[in-house]
Design a protein around this motif. Structure first.
Motif, PDB file in Angstrom:
ATOM      1  N   ILE B 396      18.917  -8.574  -7.119  1.00  0.00           N
ATOM      2  CA  ILE B 396      17.750  -8.841  -6.438  1.00  0.00           C
ATOM      3  C   ILE B 396      16.409  -8.870  -7.763  1.00  0.00           C
ATOM      4  O   ILE B 396      16.901  -7.828  -8.607  1.00  0.00           O
ATOM      5  N   VAL B 397      16.000 -10.038  -8.029  1.00  0.00           N
ATOM      6  CA  VAL B 397      14.898  -9.848  -9.226  1.00  0.00           C
ATOM      7  C   VAL B 397      13.892  -8.207  -8.985  1.00  0.00           C
ATOM      8  O   VAL B 397      13.520  -8.094  -8.065  1.00  0.00           O
ATOM      9  N   GLU B 398      13.706  -8.037 -10.159  1.00  0.00           N
ATOM     10  CA  GLU B 398      12.990  -6.458 -10.479  1.00  0.00           C
ATOM     11  C   GLU B 398      11.429  -6.073  -9.885  1.00  0.00           C
ATOM     12  O   GLU B 398      11.070  -7.730 -10.721  1.00  0.00           O
ATOM     13  N   GLY B 399      10.796  -6.345  -9.430  1.00  0.00           N
ATOM     14  CA  GLY B 399       9.782  -5.689  -9.752  1.00  0.00           C
ATOM     15  C   GLY B 399       9.030  -6.068  -8.395  1.00  0.00           C
ATOM     16  O   GLY B 399       7.647  -6.533  -8.192  1.00  0.00           O
ATOM     17  N   LEU B 400       9.964  -6.389  -7.584  1.00  0.00           N
ATOM     18  CA  LEU B 400       9.097  -6.579  -6.299  1.00  0.00           C
ATOM     19  C   LEU B 400       8.141  -5.680  -6.175  1.00  0.00           C
ATOM     20  O   LEU B 400       7.996  -4.687  -5.241  1.00  0.00           O
ATOM     21  N   PRO B 401       6.989  -6.221  -4.624  1.00  0.00           N
ATOM     22  CA  PRO B 401       6.305  -5.898  -4.306  1.00  0.00           C
ATOM     23  C   PRO B 401       7.306  -4.513  -3.265  1.00  0.00           C
ATOM     24  O   PRO B 401       7.556  -4.666  -2.589  1.00  0.00           O
ATOM     25  N   THR B 402       6.715  -3.173  -3.300  1.00  0.00           N
ATOM     26  CA  THR B 402       7.064  -2.129  -2.407  1.00  0.00           C
ATOM     27  C   THR B 402       6.278  -2.523  -1.348  1.00  0.00           C
ATOM     28  O   THR B 402       5.567  -3.351  -0.628  1.00  0.00           O
ATOM     29  N   LEU B 403       6.463  -1.810   0.121  1.00  0.00           N
ATOM     30  CA  LEU B 403       6.235  -1.893   1.080  1.00  0.00           C
ATOM     31  C   LEU B 403       4.637  -1.929   1.647  1.00  0.00           C
ATOM     32  O   LEU B 403       4.207  -2.661   2.203  1.00  0.00           O
ATOM     33  N   ASP B 404       4.210  -1.126   0.416  1.00  0.00           N
ATOM     34  CA  ASP B 404       3.117  -0.477   0.273  1.00  0.00           C
ATOM     35  C   ASP B 404       1.965  -1.867   0.150  1.00  0.00           C
ATOM     36  O   ASP B 404       0.461  -1.827   0.187  1.00  0.00           O
ATOM     37  N   GLU B 405       2.532  -2.344  -0.634  1.00  0.00           N
ATOM     38  CA  GLU B 405       2.048  -3.358  -1.903  1.00  0.00           C
ATOM     39  C   GLU B 405       1.506  -5.074  -0.794  1.00  0.00           C
ATOM     40  O   GLU B 405       1.230  -5.897  -0.475  1.00  0.00           O
ATOM     41  N   SER B 406       2.986  -5.050  -0.119  1.00  0.00           N
ATOM     42  CA  SER B 406       2.900  -6.024   1.168  1.00  0.00           C
ATOM     43  C   SER B 406       1.874  -5.469   2.153  1.00  0.00           C
ATOM     44  O   SER B 406       1.441  -6.713   2.138  1.00  0.00           O
ATOM     45  N   ARG B 407       1.906  -4.088   2.794  1.00  0.00           N
ATOM     46  CA  ARG B 407       1.349  -4.324   3.446  1.00  0.00           C
ATOM     47  C   ARG B 407      -0.098  -4.693   2.961  1.00  0.00           C
ATOM     48  O   ARG B 407      -1.328  -4.871   3.819  1.00  0.00           O
ATOM     49  N   ASP B 408      -0.665  -4.125   1.032  1.00  0.00           N
ATOM     50  CA  ASP B 408      -2.056  -4.239   1.363  1.00  0.00           C
ATOM     51  C   ASP B 408      -2.313  -6.063   0.859  1.00  0.00           C
ATOM     52  O   ASP B 408      -3.619  -6.385   1.424  1.00  0.00           O
ATOM     53  N   HIS B 409      -0.980  -6.873   0.621  1.00  0.00           N
ATOM     54  CA  HIS B 409      -1.277  -8.577   0.762  1.00  0.00           C
ATOM     55  C   HIS B 409      -1.973  -8.797   1.536  1.00  0.00           C
ATOM     56  O   HIS B 409      -2.912  -9.389   2.060  1.00  0.00           O
ATOM     57  N   LEU B 410      -1.130  -8.485   2.978  1.00  0.00           N
ATOM     58  CA  LEU B 410      -1.182  -8.742   4.166  1.00  0.00           C
ATOM     59  C   LEU B 410      -2.763  -8.312   4.486  1.00  0.00           C
ATOM     60  O   LEU B 410      -3.215  -9.670   5.309  1.00  0.00           O
ATOM     61  N   ALA B 411      -3.103  -7.559   4.759  1.00  0.00           N
ATOM     62  CA  ALA B 411      -4.989  -7.128   5.179  1.00  0.00           C
ATOM     63  C   ALA B 411      -5.096  -7.811   4.222  1.00  0.00           C
ATOM     64  O   ALA B 411      -6.619  -8.699   4.822  1.00  0.00           O
TER      65      ALA B 411
END
Lengths: 447, 447
Positions: B396-411
């Motif tokens: 798994i590539v390091e530094g993938l977005p966290t759940l909260d970062e993904s949530r912000d991204h979608l918003a």
């Protein structure tokens, strides 16, 4: 604290409010009131005629495994010490009665009855409902498909269309309902369900010549060499007529089967049957898949289909992905209790149920009476008790039906329904549910 | 053999045919061909305007944990020794690229691209699709609800309506899509999602006097004493007007909130808001639940609702319980391959995608081009790459977005859609997907 490994404990498959209610109940002394919670459904989804009880065996194991590990407790920092201490020692020690798996149910059938203190029963709500709602939704849809298939076998192959673990219990529920096999290896491993499978389009597409042009014959040849001539070849990757021709060229007329996964299946199966017969492959079976549901299966009744592969529609409950079962408090310290909310009325009190049949074996009605009272007289009819002990003092009752026994039970029950009860169209439940012996003040459910 | 415990291994969350295809491929030498499999959807369910990618992080962990224990291998008695030996040593060592979690997708968006040998990629089909279909179905429905709620918070409380473990990932997907909290304690434990809850009707029903008559005030008092005046009281067990009156009598006008779980919520919330204001409880919030979906939420836009509790509809994808994603072989040894079945055509070849935006930030189109080729020129528009490395050589590539970062991204992504793309009604996808640079013989998907 239990020695159950963290990953088998079911205790956090729970809604937070169950634990905060527990805490409030421990404080105000109501935690130890003797309660009955009941699992039932107010209506059948999509105006179906019957539902199929499924998940009971999984529920009993989940209740047995409902214990809190220290790691889990450490996470529940919103609870006070008394509540944490209660959970640390928690084991369900009460009684569970209910319908056997594979039994039919109707609106207000008391499918599962959980008795114990408020504290020990209230925290089981979510896990019990999750299991029964998921499994009963699949089994209820699957039973309609089995009826529609009219004796022809159906294989469950919907794992990829639902949550990876929902897939495993969906396989189980579909098998309970009469499917003959599953594609899912974990379900085969856990539950001993026959596993089955053919090949994917990827298999055919993998077989290209060096210049990138397709080589369907190579794919078929390798499959037959490895899996035997009894295998089923997928013939619709490029052109079905060519695919069938190639299949018989490669495998000979003793080929086990061909699968068609796209297009107008009625027309195609007729055409492929003719082609197979012309090629002398009279015993080669035709298996179809491609977004089949109970209606599409019924629509193929007159066509030369030897078996069905069903995926999406069965694992998603064919338009009803949840069974709509609820878990309601119905009795407190011997007093029936019931919510009065509009559209959500219910009958209080602990219940038993029986089903009455004519001498011909046709079911007439379901009769619900107060638990522990003698079964009502059904006159000339025959009555069968539906409510049976499942857990006593927190232990699973011995000798409960196996999955195969439950499967046979359902098959036998389906033929007791009045014939219109097996129709796929929307209508009233196949039989009525009648409440007998409850106090007048205790409103009858509207149905 | 891996030392991963049996219960964490994901390897049997697999369809049998994947392993029989593997065996046939090992025999005929095609097992080691370099392949690309692609996850995409041919259409958006129910003519929605966009989908939300979810489950990617769970997929990567499942691929990492895809190893066979001896106990599992012992069960695979339909395989030959060579195949069992292959599985015993199996670890995915290939490459995965794809859209980040919380990204929007449209028909034929190449959401996930899996590269490696046929053998190592083909057996991942089911587990990858199960996860992405389940999680994306929930996230796609949840995002529409968040839009409909217009800034008012939504709590996910549907655990009881879906499989007990599907519930946990549904909580995660709903949070990703913008829900503020979940009722599910396992989701809170695993993913750090805020847990929330009020109380059930059972709590009120539990509080009866010795003669069995209801005592709603006692229930409210105990809840406020334990959980504080900031709690939310459920006021519709018997009569809502009386319930609200009792709630404020017991808790005072500083009560945090009341919840209404039945009836005509538009009318009721208006009435309850007036009543609360008359009682001086101007800051007491009104939370509603009761079979809400995106349409019901939108219908309450003008009503005094401070928060929503959503259960059944979000965990079942609000009419689309599966996202309809497929995992298709698109390239073999550098040659694009594609199925030609009617209604199931696709474009062969490994792909990358980018999205083009106007200077105003509004998305214009999605452009798909051959993987490894330079991004097409978008003229005056701005382009953002959608395809990013997720796994390299099985890690798994390091530094993938966290759940909260993904949530912000979608918003942030949702506000890039043309305004009609956020409408709830059925229509075309919000933006088009265009294929650039693929061979002519490689048919364009019909859309």
């Amino acid at each position: 604290m239990s020695s159950l490994p963290q990953n088998r404990s079911t205790s956090l498959l729970t809604d937070k409010y169950e634990l905060t209610m527990l805490q409030a109940a421990l404080r105000d002394g109501t935690a130890h009131r003797k309660c009955t919670f009941e699992v039932f459904s107010r209506r059948l989804p999509n105006e179906r005629r019957y539902g199929v009880v499924a998940g009971t065996a999984r529920v009993l194991r989940a209740v047995r495994d409902f214990v809190f590990t220290e790691e889990q407790l450490a996470d529940l920092d919103f609870l006070d010490e008394e509540t944490l201490a209660f959970l640390r020692d928690y084991r369900f020690t009460g009684q569970i009665d209910g319908y056997r798996e594979g039994e039919l149910y109707f609106p207000y059938s008391p499918i599962l009855t959980v008795r114990g203190t408020f504290a020990e029963c209230v925290i089981l709500e979510t896990v019990i409902l999750s299991i029964m709602n998921a499994d009963s939704a699949v089994a209820s849809a699957a039973a309609r498909m089995v009826t529609a298939a009219d004796g022809r076998p159906i294989i469950e192959m919907g794992s990829r269309r639902t949550h990876e673990y929902a897939a495993v219990s969906a396989s189980r529920a579909a098998y309970l309902a009469g499917f003959v096999a599953t594609s899912n290896l974990e379900a085969a491993h856990r539950y001993g369900i026959p596993a089955s499978g053919t090949s994917a389009h990827a298999w055919t597409l993998l077989h290209i010549n060096e210049d990138g042009t397709p080589n369907e014959a190579a794919a078929f040849r390798a499959q037959v060499e490895t899996l035997g001539v009894d295998t089923t070849l997928l013939v619709d990757t490029y052109d079905i007529t060519r695919g069938v021709e190639t299949a018989i060229e490669v495998a000979g007329p003793e080929l086990g089967g061909v699968r068609i996964d796209s297009g107008d299946l009625g027309v195609l199966t007729q055409r492929v049957r003719r082609q197979l017969d012309e090629l002398g492959a009279h015993n080669t079976k035709i298996v179809v898949s491609s977004d089949l549901d109970e209606f599409a299966i019924a629509g193929l009744r007159g066509d030369p289909v030897d078996g069905f592969g069903v995926g999406t529609s069965v694992v998603t409950g064919s338009g009803a992905p949840t069974a709509g079962l609820v878990y309601k408090l119905v009795e407190v310290d011997g007093h029936p209790v019931a919510k009065r909310s509009r559209g959500k009325a219910m009958t209080g009190g602990t219940k038993s149920a029986l089903r009455a049949y004519r001498a011909t074996g046709v079911a007439v009605e379901e009769i619900v009476h107060p638990f522990g009272t003698p079964a009502p007289d059904v006159g000339q009819l025959t009555a069968t008790a539906l409510t049976a002990p499942l857990m006593r003092d927190g232990r699973i009752v011995e000798g409960l039906p196996t999955l195969d026994e439950s499967r046979d039970h359902l098959a036998a029950q389906l033929i007791t329904l009045p014939w219109e009860g097996l129709a796929l169209s929307r209508d009233e439940p196949a039989i009525n549910t009648r409440f007998v012996g409850f106090a007048d003040s205790n409103r009858e459910p509207a149905h």
